[in-house]
Design an enzyme around this catalytic site. Structure first.
Site, PDB file in Angstrom:
ATOM      1  N   ARG A  33       8.086 -46.995 133.929  1.00  0.00           N
ATOM      2  CA  ARG A  33       9.192 -46.232 132.965  1.00  0.00           C
ATOM      3  C   ARG A  33      10.196 -46.935 132.638  1.00  0.00           C
ATOM      4  O   ARG A  33      11.576 -46.516 132.638  1.00  0.00           O
ATOM      5  CB  ARG A  33       9.711 -45.293 133.824  1.00  0.00           C
ATOM      6  N   ARG A  37      14.515 -42.373 129.613  1.00  0.00           N
ATOM      7  CA  ARG A  37      15.737 -41.531 129.574  1.00  0.00           C
ATOM      8  C   ARG A  37      17.010 -42.421 130.317  1.00  0.00           C
ATOM      9  O   ARG A  37      18.143 -41.909 129.865  1.00  0.00           O
ATOM     10  CB  ARG A  37      15.580 -40.227 130.293  1.00  0.00           C
ATOM     11  N   ARG A  46      15.668 -39.753 121.072  1.00  0.00           N
ATOM     12  CA  ARG A  46      15.125 -38.484 121.340  1.00  0.00           C
ATOM     13  C   ARG A  46      15.816 -37.282 120.859  1.00  0.00           C
ATOM     14  O   ARG A  46      15.415 -36.173 120.607  1.00  0.00           O
ATOM     15  CB  ARG A  46      15.063 -38.611 123.104  1.00  0.00           C
ATOM     16  N   ASP A  82       2.231 -41.479 126.732  1.00  0.00           N
ATOM     17  CA  ASP A  82       2.108 -40.824 128.052  1.00  0.00           C
ATOM     18  C   ASP A  82       0.708 -40.617 128.493  1.00  0.00           C
ATOM     19  O   ASP A  82      -0.102 -40.948 127.726  1.00  0.00           O
ATOM     20  CB  ASP A  82       2.722 -39.477 127.841  1.00  0.00           C
ATOM     21  N   TYR A 160      -3.575 -31.675 135.689  1.00  0.00           N
ATOM     22  CA  TYR A 160      -2.798 -31.204 134.826  1.00  0.00           C
ATOM     23  C   TYR A 160      -3.728 -29.967 133.779  1.00  0.00           C
ATOM     24  O   TYR A 160      -2.949 -29.021 133.542  1.00  0.00           O
ATOM     25  CB  TYR A 160      -2.083 -32.206 133.627  1.00  0.00           C
TER      26      TYR A 160
HETATM   27  O1  CP3 Z   1       7.948 -47.149 130.072  1.00  0.00           O
HETATM   28  C1  CP3 Z   1       7.026 -46.561 130.456  1.00  0.00           C
HETATM   29  O2  CP3 Z   1       6.533 -46.726 131.523  1.00  0.00           O
HETATM   30  C2  CP3 Z   1       5.752 -46.038 129.415  1.00  0.00           C
HETATM   31  C3  CP3 Z   1       6.094 -44.582 129.167  1.00  0.00           C
HETATM   32  C4  CP3 Z   1       5.275 -43.711 130.312  1.00  0.00           C
HETATM   33  C5  CP3 Z   1       5.487 -42.225 130.006  1.00  0.00           C
HETATM   34  N1  CP3 Z   1       4.877 -41.719 130.881  1.00  0.00           N
HETATM   35  C6  CP3 Z   1       6.642 -41.526 129.099  1.00  0.00           C
HETATM   36  C7  CP3 Z   1       7.382 -40.652 129.372  1.00  0.00           C
HETATM   37  C8  CP3 Z   1       4.290 -43.582 131.015  1.00  0.00           C
HETATM   38  C9  CP3 Z   1       3.631 -44.798 131.592  1.00  0.00           C
HETATM   39  C10 CP3 Z   1       4.107 -42.344 131.469  1.00  0.00           C
HETATM   40  C11 CP3 Z   1       2.996 -41.974 132.494  1.00  0.00           C
HETATM   41  C12 CP3 Z   1       2.967 -40.642 133.218  1.00  0.00           C
HETATM   42  N2  CP3 Z   1       3.140 -39.525 132.483  1.00  0.00           N
HETATM   43  C13 CP3 Z   1       2.454 -40.325 134.550  1.00  0.00           C
HETATM   44  C14 CP3 Z   1       2.164 -41.465 135.458  1.00  0.00           C
HETATM   45  C15 CP3 Z   1       2.996 -42.071 136.084  1.00  0.00           C
HETATM   46  C16 CP3 Z   1       3.726 -41.363 137.184  1.00  0.00           C
HETATM   47  O3  CP3 Z   1       5.153 -41.191 136.989  1.00  0.00           O
HETATM   48  O4  CP3 Z   1       3.427 -41.136 138.090  1.00  0.00           O
HETATM   49  C17 CP3 Z   1       2.583 -39.104 134.575  1.00  0.00           C
HETATM   50  C18 CP3 Z   1       2.040 -38.215 135.795  1.00  0.00           C
HETATM   51  C19 CP3 Z   1       2.918 -38.520 133.217  1.00  0.00           C
HETATM   52  C20 CP3 Z   1       3.127 -37.004 133.035  1.00  0.00           C
HETATM   53  C21 CP3 Z   1       4.482 -36.704 132.647  1.00  0.00           C
HETATM   54  N3  CP3 Z   1       5.117 -36.946 131.565  1.00  0.00           N
HETATM   55  C22 CP3 Z   1       5.452 -35.622 133.176  1.00  0.00           C
HETATM   56  C23 CP3 Z   1       5.170 -35.017 134.627  1.00  0.00           C
HETATM   57  C24 CP3 Z   1       6.596 -35.694 132.428  1.00  0.00           C
HETATM   58  C25 CP3 Z   1       7.928 -34.876 132.567  1.00  0.00           C
HETATM   59  C26 CP3 Z   1       8.726 -35.289 133.686  1.00  0.00           C
HETATM   60  C27 CP3 Z   1       9.516 -36.121 133.289  1.00  0.00           C
HETATM   61  O5  CP3 Z   1       9.839 -37.405 133.884  1.00  0.00           O
HETATM   62  O6  CP3 Z   1      10.406 -35.912 132.391  1.00  0.00           O
HETATM   63  C28 CP3 Z   1       6.401 -36.466 131.375  1.00  0.00           C
HETATM   64  C29 CP3 Z   1       7.411 -36.949 130.219  1.00  0.00           C
HETATM   65  C30 CP3 Z   1       7.588 -38.187 129.933  1.00  0.00           C
HETATM   66  N4  CP3 Z   1       6.926 -39.311 129.641  1.00  0.00           N
HETATM   67  C31 CP3 Z   1       8.919 -38.849 129.755  1.00  0.00           C
HETATM   68  C32 CP3 Z   1       8.930 -40.323 129.224  1.00  0.00           C
HETATM   69  C33 CP3 Z   1       9.754 -41.235 128.945  1.00  0.00           C
HETATM   70  C34 CP3 Z   1      10.468 -37.982 129.783  1.00  0.00           C
HETATM   71  C35 CP3 Z   1      10.549 -37.229 128.545  1.00  0.00           C
HETATM   72  C36 CP3 Z   1      11.456 -37.178 127.764  1.00  0.00           C
HETATM   73  O7  CP3 Z   1      11.799 -38.229 127.071  1.00  0.00           O
HETATM   74  O8  CP3 Z   1      11.974 -36.264 127.413  1.00  0.00           O
END
Ligand code: CP3
Length: 353
Positions: A33, A37, A46, A82, A160
């Site tokens: 990540r 954010r 965003r 994602d 999911y």
């Molecule tokens: O920079 C990076 O790492 C690349 C981007 C990336 C995102 N999601 C962007 C994202 C990666 C590699 C992921 C993987 C992801 N997504 C996983 C596996 C990794 C882990 O954390 O275990 C999982 C389980 C998800 C599912 C997911 N996506 C959830 C549960 C959520 C909501 C929770 C949260 O953190 O807000 C997301 C949203 C998400 N994916 C965001 C980002 C930057 C935040 C959303 C936003 O910008 O509003």
């Protein structure tokens, strides 16, 4: 003797060298990540675009992926996407609800729902991410910064698809798995087909390495269930993705009780979460395999003295062995101070050069 045709020349970037246990002139570092954010430039984008808009636009996704590379000198760029959008192509309706995470409005409830899922090729459904990878590769080639593609592992995606969103106890997922074992196999089989195709397409689009996120199997399942209901599908996925010819990182969260079993499913590099000290985890997977990790991301919320101590602890446990990629053991949280990310990257580079 001439090298067999098709054999890749030895890579020069520290990240790709570490992925093959080759010596490096500094320990490479990137962070789970790393785009997201905690970065003001991400939050600014965003405000004007939804998460799925960013993911679907090659230009915007590439721009977001480059933000931490330009700002901190990360040793790899992970494409901004994602793990969940590939489910849309299979027929699931996905939304990201502000403050509430992902939501699927038509989750899998019955065995028939599994049979209705499609398995279309990634080139039709994930053009945004594949396009972003191609743009990133072009942009980063001259800087010798590799591009990482990624996908979710079958159990994590199935959770999911069945829960309809995030879950704490995975009750619906486990109920389905235990009550409908045949449909469970078909579901994970379809997910393997879609994810393997997607990962191979990312490598063709230009990804230098691939990471598979198995975020929730270890949180949800004990070892026996993992071996019975998950491991065979993970093995099939990694066996298929080998054909990409690039390093594959297997990252399974919460598998300390059966780390070796999880790592034995395949992949080249083992991504370690933050629960075990790095040297102990590395010994368990075998020092012959490269590892990635494993600072607790909460350490970035601490004052610099404490953060530095913990970075040095991870580096000390890696002990200069070839095959270590420095990373956090789970994603950075949104409250992470930008300055700590900058200092972390500089410190890892300085200490290991
Ligand atoms: O920079 C990076 O790492 C690349 C981007 C990336 C995102 N999601 C962007 C994202 C990666 C590699 C992921 C993987 C992801 N997504 C996983 C596996 C990794 C882990 O954390 O275990 C999982 C389980 C998800 C599912 C997911 N996506 C959830 C549960 C959520 C909501 C929770 C949260 O953190 O807000 C997301 C949203 C998400 N994916 C965001 C980002 C930057 C935040 C959303 C936003 O910008 O509003």
């Amino acid at each position: 003797m001439t090298a067999p045709t098709g054999e890749a020349a030895e890579p020069t970037s520290p990240f790709l060298r570490a992925c093959r246990s080759l010596p490096t002139d500094r320990t490479p570092v990137w962070l789970l990540r790393q785009a997201g954010r905690y970065l003001p430039e991400y939050r600014a984008l965003r405000e004007r675009h939804s998460l799925l808009d960013l993911v679907r636009s090659p230009e915007l996704a590439a721009e977001v992926s480059l933000q931490p590379v330009d700002a901190f000198g990360m040793d790899a760029a992970i494409v901004f996407s994602d793990i969940l959008p590939p489910l849309v192509g299979m027929g699931l309706e996905l939304e990201f609800v502000k403050g509430d995470g992902p939501r699927i409005s038509n989750p899998i409830e019955r065995t028939r729902d599994v049979d209705l899922l499609g398995t279309p090729p990634a080139e039709e459904t994930m053009q945004g991410t594949l396009g972003a990878i191609a743009l990133l590769r072009r942009e980063l080639e001259s800087r010798d910064v590799p591009v990482i593609g990624f996908a979710g592992a079958p159990f994590t995606l199935a959770s999911y698809a069945i829960e309809g969103g995030s879950s704490k106890d995975f009750a619906r997922t486990k109920a389905f798995m235990l009550s409908e074992p045949a449909a469970w196999k078909r579901l994970l089989g379809k997910l393997v087909t879609v994810q393997a195709d997607y990962l191979l397409a990312q490598a063709r689009a230009g990804a230098h390495a691939l990471q598979v996120f198995d975020s929730w199997a270890g949180r949800a399942l004990g070892r026996e269930d993992y071996l019975r209901y998950v491991a065979p599908h993970n093995r099939e996925l990694f066996a298929k993705v080998c054909a990409a010819g690039v390093p594959v990182i297997i990252f399974s969260l919460g598998v300390s009780a059966y780390l070796r079993d999880a790592a034995d499913c395949g992949g080249d590099v083992v991504g370690l979460d933050w629960q075990l000290p790095l040297d102990e985890a590395w010994e368990r997977v075998g020092f012959d395999r490269p590892v990635q990790g494993n600072l607790d991301p909460a350490a970035l919320l601490a004052p610099w003295r404490e953060l530095r101590f913990r970075i040095d602890d991870v580096l000390g446990r890696a002990a200069g062995r070839p095959g270590h990629v420095f990373n956090v053991g789970h994603g950075l949280v949104p409250q992470t101070p930008v300055e700590n990310v900058r200092r972390l990257v500089a410190h890892v580079h300085e200490r290991t050069a």
